[in-house]
Design an enzyme around this catalytic site. Structure first.
Site, PDB file in Angstrom:
ATOM      1  CE  LYS A  25     -10.556  37.875   1.199  1.00  0.00           C
ATOM      2  NZ  LYS A  25     -12.007  38.043   1.077  1.00  0.00           N
ATOM      3  CB  SER A  26      -4.449  39.912   5.284  1.00  0.00           C
ATOM      4  OG  SER A  26      -5.745  40.091   5.745  1.00  0.00           O
ATOM      5  NE  ARG A  30      -1.432  43.632   4.508  1.00  0.00           N
ATOM      6  CZ  ARG A  30      -2.768  43.711   4.487  1.00  0.00           C
ATOM      7  NH1 ARG A  30      -3.476  42.799   3.825  1.00  0.00           N
ATOM      8  NH2 ARG A  30      -3.405  44.678   5.103  1.00  0.00           N
ATOM      9  N   GLY A  97     -12.225  45.177  -1.609  1.00  0.00           N
ATOM     10  CA  GLY A  97     -11.845  46.441  -0.990  1.00  0.00           C
ATOM     11  C   GLY A  97     -10.362  46.465  -0.649  1.00  0.00           C
ATOM     12  NE  ARG A 125     -16.388  47.376   1.239  1.00  0.00           N
ATOM     13  CZ  ARG A 125     -15.894  46.144   1.381  1.00  0.00           C
ATOM     14  NH1 ARG A 125     -16.133  45.220   0.491  1.00  0.00           N
ATOM     15  NH2 ARG A 125     -15.159  45.843   2.417  1.00  0.00           N
ATOM     16  CG  ASP A 317     -13.965  38.571   8.130  1.00  0.00           C
ATOM     17  OD1 ASP A 317     -14.919  39.357   7.913  1.00  0.00           O
ATOM     18  OD2 ASP A 317     -12.827  38.738   7.674  1.00  0.00           O
ATOM     19  CE  LYS A 344     -17.608  42.832   8.473  1.00  0.00           C
ATOM     20  NZ  LYS A 344     -16.160  43.063   8.403  1.00  0.00           N
ATOM     21  NE  ARG A 348     -20.788  38.329   5.827  1.00  0.00           N
ATOM     22  CZ  ARG A 348     -19.492  38.495   5.604  1.00  0.00           C
ATOM     23  NH1 ARG A 348     -18.686  38.799   6.595  1.00  0.00           N
ATOM     24  NH2 ARG A 348     -18.997  38.368   4.394  1.00  0.00           N
TER      25      ARG A 348
END
Ligand code: DC
Length: 644
Positions: A25-26, A30, A97, A125, A317, A344, A348
């Protein structure tokens, strides 16, 4: 692609084979933002197909980047400073986020004002951690309250470089500053005392940006000079957090062996592998091709409890997946300092404790420490009912627990479609692994089939049941009635088989709260006595049935299952429905419920429906018989739920 709302699984089915999880995902986020900033065309293979990354893609599209989605999932982005412009309205970051924080940094580099909004959970958030450095650089960032809650407005342009020392370890804040720094008037420096995810720096260097990194205690100093971003072609490696569910499945489901291929291989992201190894799991990590990806192979075997420090699992995670391993292990697994789990997408910490308890292990929360006492060697988890509460990781963890349950034990996960956030194809990938071992035991979308004669109470029960389960309902009788109504409208005799079949083939029939044929509302018309008279003849037409059954199956596929009522649902349309109910009621009660239709009319219809050659009304062998005479709806719903 969307996941089913409810997933039903059977325990004790080995998972075997190879799987590739969606793009990390990161890196995906990007890649999209850098693609938009780069002068020219960037090509991204294997991008995450979750909703979060989709929000970033939609955002850069709104800013004018050209986005081409190719059939193989590859995304081409045409970007550059001259291409991008002020978006026409607010940019919706949904639940993401990452999108909001990174985009705030990116748009701060441009001389326009951008509004960034999010869903209810994102709207609480805080964005102050990015607002502060960006303001120091010269941007104006406004949100609600002291902590700068979304929606936020960012007015950028004319930025100056800053030397920023991070107070909190956050890769998102670092990235926002670096993205803004690309268009500042001088160098930008970010100092972090603890090294956070390094994707942004690595990808900026790859894109030709003048960026250097030096060590700084346990952390690092990143220095960037304003630069032009070059387009690149990139393959996004598989997401380690998503991979953790399959790695754990391989360890905990009896007889399993799973290869998770092409996983992002940064060691900092593979802390969960080290934890599983400590638990005694049989895991190998082998270098993949190309470069920084790995294949993780896990094989079923006994596990024992261990102590896990939060620092081993960045972002926490993988805790839901590890909790499933802890639930089957011998002894206690202690997760220390995991209080962050409370903030989270949902609480969680509580959800994980609740989940392992539901499946038969024990959990104790003491402050920020979570202890899970596993069922141990030779014992199995129970089948369970579990609701994801809208959290994708809880849904996936529960699915793994369901497969690890005792042989044949059924589990039912509601709110399963939460996986769409990060991994819409999760159930399909799981199914493929299970299928290669035994095609019969595959998890499937839930279909509840409700059959029975007129007036037995099918509509009342199916509506109440669908509401209760949070799934959709299909009234197949309304489909047959629609074809009959269309025949009457067109002056076609109901007995004219070919002509009526032709009408059925062409008509666009929508059955929901309202019923429409070819866009015309016929909700009331299909309940008239004339249609009631004609419908049984129309429904006995085999050609009509073939057409409508196909549409009913399509409906179930598109809706991820649901409650479906009719005459032949359990026998013909969905012979493998999760639960089949055959409803009856006394003749008097059925006549009373059908007060709008003459008793003779109802009797005639039932006779034709049960004696016709094509799919007559009959009780499926494995159906539950349920007599609703004199019983309350609540009572009947509860009884059906007990069969699920
Ligand atoms: O459920 P209902 O009474 O509205 O259905 C109208 C007619 O449609 C019923 O008399 C028989 C037919 N029907 C069918 O043949 N097969 C179904 N699955 C549903 C309805």
């Amino acid at each position: 692609m969307t996941a089913p709302r409810i997933l039903v699984l059977r325990g004790g089915t080995p998972c075997r084979g190879a799987v590739r999880t969606p793009g990390e995902k990161s890196i995906s986020h990007r890649s999209v933002l850098l693609g938009a900033l780069a002068e020219g065309q960037s090509v991204i293979h294997g991008l995450s197909d979750g909703a979060d990354v989709a929000a970033s893609v939609a955002a850069v599209e709104a800013m004018g980047a050209g986005v081409e989605r190719r059939a193989d999932g590859t995304l081409a982005i045409q970007g550059g400073r001259e291409v991008l412009h002020q978006p026409q309205g607010p940019i919706d970051c949904g639940n993401s986020g990452t999108s909001m924080r990174l985009l705030a940094g990116m748009v701060a580099g441009f001389g326009w004002e951008t509004e960034l909004i999010g869903d209810a959970s994102l709207s609480v958030r805080p964005m102050d951690r990015v607002a502060e450095p960006l303001s120091l650089m010269g941007a104006t960032v406004n949100g609600t309250g002291e902590r700068c809650l979304p929606p936020i407005r960012v007015k950028g342009g004319g930025l100056r470089g800053i030397d920023w020392t991070s107070r909190v370890a956050s890769a998102q804040v670092k990235s926002a500053i670096l993205l803004a720094g690309l268009s500042a008037d001088g160098p930008t420096v970010v100092r972090e005392s603890v090294t956070t995810r390094t994707h942004t720096e690595e990808m900026l260097v790859e894109a030709g940006v003048d960026l250097t990194v030096e060590a700084w205690g346990d952390g690092r100093i990143v220095s960037l000079r304003p630069s032009t971003v070059r387009p690149v072609e990139r393959s996004v490696p598989g997401d380690p957090s998503a991979s953790a569910f399959f790695v754990v499945a391989g360890c905990v489901v009896a007889g399993s062996r799973i290869d998770v291929e092409r996983v992002y291989g940064g060691r900092a992201r593979l802390g969960f592998v080290t934890v599983l190894e400590r638990m005694g799991a049989q895991i190998t990590v082998s270098p993949g091709v190309p470069g920084d990806t790995v294949t993780i192979t896990s094989t079923f075997g006994p596990l024992r409890g261990t102590a896990v420090e939060a620092a081993e699992i960045p972002s926490l995670d993988e805790i839901p997946a590890l909790a499933v391993a802890a639930a089957v292990a011998e002894g206690t697994t202690v997760f220390r300092d995991v209080g962050e789990l409370r903030v989270k997408e949902i609480d969680r910490l509580d959800a994980v404790a609740h989940m392992v308890t539901a499946f038969g292990a024990r959990a104790v929360i003491d402050g920020d420490t979570l202890s899970i006492i596993g069922v141990g060697h030779g014992a199995y988890l129970h089948g369970a009912r579990f609701d994801s509460l809208g959290d994708h990781r809880m849904a996936m963890a529960a699915a793994v627990a369901g497969l690890a349950a005792a042989s044949g034990a059924h589990s039912l996960i509601t709110g399963f479609d939460a996986v769409d956030t990060s991994y819409p194809a999760f159930a399909d990938h799981l199914r493929a692994l299970v299928q290669s071992a035994s095609p019969l035991d595959m998890p499937r979308a839930l279909v509840v089939a409700i059959d029975g004669p007129a007036g037995a109470g099918k509509s009342t029960l199916s509506s109440a049941l669908a509401d209760h389960l949070g799934v959709d309902r299909l009234d197949t009788g309304a489909m047959y009635r629609s074809v009959a109504a269309l025949a009457l409208r067109r002056g076609v005799a109901p007995e004219d088989r070919d002509a009526v079949a032709g009408l059925a083939a062409e008509a666009v029939i929508e059955v929901g709260h309202r019923v429409a044929i070819d866009g015309i509302d016929v909700t009331d018309e299909i309940r008239t006595p004339e249609v009631g008279q004609a419908v049984s003849v129309v429904a006995a037409n085999p050609e009509v049935r073939i057409q409508l059954v196909e549409r009913q199956r399509d409906w179930a596929r598109d809706h991820g299952g649901g409650v479906i009522e009719g005459r032949d649902i359990g026998t013909e349309v969905f012979p493998d429905a999760a639960v089949k109910v055959y409803l009856t009621a006394s003749a008097e009660e059925r006549a009373r419920r059908r007060h709008d239709e003459s008793p003779d009319g109802v009797a005639r219809r039932d006779r034709i429906d049960s004696t016709r050659a094509a799919s007559p009304l009959r009780v499926a062998e494995d159906a539950h018989l349920l007599d609703t005479t004199g019983r309350s709806v609540h009572d009947v719903v509860q009884e059906v739920l007990s069969w699920l």
